[in-house]
Write an enzyme that holds these catalytic residues in place. Structure first.
Site, PDB file in Angstrom:
ATOM      1  N   GLY A  39      -3.054   9.158   2.907  1.00 34.33           N
ATOM      2  CA  GLY A  39      -2.736   9.224   1.485  1.00 34.33           C
ATOM      3  C   GLY A  39      -3.260   8.009   0.756  1.00 34.33           C
ATOM      4  O   GLY A  39      -3.334   6.916   1.316  1.00 34.33           O
ATOM      5  N   GLN A  84      -4.445   1.970  -5.868  1.00 31.27           N
ATOM      6  CA  GLN A  84      -4.956   1.324  -4.651  1.00 31.27           C
ATOM      7  C   GLN A  84      -6.473   1.169  -4.679  1.00 31.27           C
ATOM      8  O   GLN A  84      -7.023   0.412  -3.883  1.00 31.27           O
ATOM      9  CB  GLN A  84      -4.556   2.127  -3.406  1.00 31.27           C
ATOM     10  CG  GLN A  84      -3.084   2.022  -3.063  1.00 31.27           C
ATOM     11  CD  GLN A  84      -2.778   2.767  -1.783  1.00 31.27           C
ATOM     12  OE1 GLN A  84      -2.639   3.977  -1.789  1.00 31.27           O
ATOM     13  NE2 GLN A  84      -2.698   2.044  -0.673  1.00 31.27           N
ATOM     14  N   CYS A 136       0.653   1.262   5.359  1.00 33.25           N
ATOM     15  CA  CYS A 136      -0.009   1.455   4.072  1.00 33.25           C
ATOM     16  C   CYS A 136      -1.395   0.822   4.134  1.00 33.25           C
ATOM     17  O   CYS A 136      -1.557  -0.263   4.691  1.00 33.25           O
ATOM     18  CB  CYS A 136       0.829   0.781   2.991  1.00 33.25           C
ATOM     19  SG  CYS A 136       0.128   0.918   1.352  1.00 33.25           S
ATOM     20  N   LEU A 137      -2.363   1.489   3.558  1.00 28.37           N
ATOM     21  CA  LEU A 137      -3.724   0.954   3.555  1.00 28.37           C
ATOM     22  C   LEU A 137      -3.808  -0.369   2.808  1.00 28.37           C
ATOM     23  O   LEU A 137      -4.733  -1.144   3.023  1.00 28.37           O
ATOM     24  CB  LEU A 137      -4.679   1.973   2.922  1.00 28.37           C
ATOM     25  CG  LEU A 137      -4.841   3.288   3.697  1.00 28.37           C
ATOM     26  CD1 LEU A 137      -5.606   4.308   2.867  1.00 28.37           C
ATOM     27  CD2 LEU A 137      -5.523   3.048   5.030  1.00 28.37           C
ATOM     28  N   HIS A 144       5.827   8.101  -0.633  1.00 34.32           N
ATOM     29  CA  HIS A 144       5.057   6.855  -0.525  1.00 34.32           C
ATOM     30  C   HIS A 144       4.016   6.753  -1.646  1.00 34.32           C
ATOM     31  O   HIS A 144       3.909   5.732  -2.327  1.00 34.32           O
ATOM     32  CB  HIS A 144       4.388   6.812   0.855  1.00 34.32           C
ATOM     33  CG  HIS A 144       3.580   5.591   1.131  1.00 34.32           C
ATOM     34  ND1 HIS A 144       3.919   4.676   2.095  1.00 34.32           N
ATOM     35  CD2 HIS A 144       2.425   5.132   0.576  1.00 34.32           C
ATOM     36  CE1 HIS A 144       3.022   3.706   2.115  1.00 34.32           C
ATOM     37  NE2 HIS A 144       2.085   3.959   1.208  1.00 34.32           N
ATOM     38  N   GLU A 145       3.269   7.827  -1.853  1.00 35.39           N
ATOM     39  CA  GLU A 145       2.167   7.760  -2.828  1.00 35.39           C
ATOM     40  C   GLU A 145       2.687   7.768  -4.272  1.00 35.39           C
ATOM     41  O   GLU A 145       2.130   7.086  -5.139  1.00 35.39           O
ATOM     42  CB  GLU A 145       1.181   8.913  -2.614  1.00 35.39           C
ATOM     43  CG  GLU A 145       0.542   8.955  -1.223  1.00 35.39           C
ATOM     44  CD  GLU A 145      -0.089   7.649  -0.782  1.00 35.39           C
ATOM     45  OE1 GLU A 145      -0.567   6.878  -1.647  1.00 35.39           O
ATOM     46  OE2 GLU A 145      -0.082   7.374   0.437  1.00 35.39           O
ATOM     47  N   HIS A 147       3.706   4.426  -5.112  1.00 38.06           N
ATOM     48  CA  HIS A 147       2.530   3.619  -5.481  1.00 38.06           C
ATOM     49  C   HIS A 147       2.224   3.761  -6.971  1.00 38.06           C
ATOM     50  O   HIS A 147       1.961   2.770  -7.658  1.00 38.06           O
ATOM     51  CB  HIS A 147       1.286   4.082  -4.717  1.00 38.06           C
ATOM     52  CG  HIS A 147       1.046   3.361  -3.420  1.00 38.06           C
ATOM     53  ND1 HIS A 147       0.907   1.993  -3.351  1.00 38.06           N
ATOM     54  CD2 HIS A 147       0.883   3.821  -2.160  1.00 38.06           C
ATOM     55  CE1 HIS A 147       0.685   1.650  -2.084  1.00 38.06           C
ATOM     56  NE2 HIS A 147       0.669   2.741  -1.338  1.00 38.06           N
TER      57      HIS A 147
HETATM   58 NI    NI Z   1       0.371   3.032   0.682  1.00 36.57          NI
END
Ligand code: NI
Length: 236
Positions: A46, A51, A89-90, A131-132, A135
């Site tokens: 995701g 991001q 998380c990225l 999660h997204e 964000h």
């Molecule tokens: Ni994330």
């Protein structure tokens, strides 16, 4: 399509709220496809638009063995129950942490053609949606950490690995090394204006592996690994 650079904590854009997409035009389409390509490239599941540095309410998903999805203006309309989930998380490469999330969510969004979707999600999809969408609201999984010592270095190396495993074990004995919690108050001047428009990121992290006899150099090293310092300014 092209790859976009993934912003890493504490980049202040991760703390900004994304704005609703009013019109799905060619720039939104390009953004969505670039985000999907970036997601594929890094092997993530995701990605939210902030991001990659864009403050628009766009999310791309690619869950294992599912088709990819583009979500425009996604929302959680209802959530049910709670469960503990391990998150990564990225924007926090190399880390993972235990957080409390919903058992199930109801969500809705528009797809890239403007068609309206409504879905009840469980398991990984529910987790990724929460999660997204967090964000998009400037919220990160570290804000939901069950305990600060639940943020672990995910790198599977040597002593770090052993300690991370011990810390996941709730029956940890008192004989184990004492690990400090670290209070961090980061003040980021977002626009470099030196005005009052500061981003205050206050967090408390167990940066893992900091012993009571850790030196300042060790602390700096751990802060750097956690993404708090951009450079290792200790050149010893
Ligand atoms: Ni994330």
């Amino acid at each position: 399509m092209s790859l976009r650079k993934i912003r890493v904590f504490p980049d202040p854009i991760l703390r900004k709220k994304c704005k609703p997409v009013k019109l799905i035009d060619s720039s939104i389409k390009k953004l969505s496809h670039d985000m999907l390509e970036t997601l594929e490239y890094v092997g993530g599941i995701g990605l939210a638009a902030n991001q990659v540095g864009v403050l628009k309410r766009v999310v791309t998903l690619h869950l294992p063995e599912e088709d990819h999805r583009i979500l425009i203006n996604p929302e959680i309309t209802k959530s049910f129950g709670t469960r503990e989930v391990k998150e990564a998380c990225l924007s926090f490469p190399g880390y993972q942490g235990l957080v409390k999330l919903s058992m199930k969510v109801k969500s809705r969004w528009l797809d890239i053609n403007g068609s309206y979707y409504k879905l009840s999600a469980e398991d990984l999809l529910s987790q990724v949606l929460e999660h997204e969408i967090d964000h998009l609201n400037g919220i990160l999984y570290i804000d939901h950490l069950l305990a600060h010592e639940k943020l672990n270095d995910a790198k599977q190396i040597g002593l770090k690995n052993i300690l991370a495993d011990q810390k996941l074990d709730d029956t940890k004995s008192e004989n184990q090394p004492h690990i400090h919690d670290v209070d961090i108050n980061l003040i980021v001047d977002k626009e470099n204006t030196k005005s009052d428009d500061y981003e205050h990121l206050e967090t408390k992290l167990d940066l893992s592996l900091i012993y009571s006899d850790s030196s300042m150099e060790d602390l700096k090293y751990d802060l750097h690994n956690a993404g708090y310092l951009s450079d290792l300014d200790n050149k010893n």
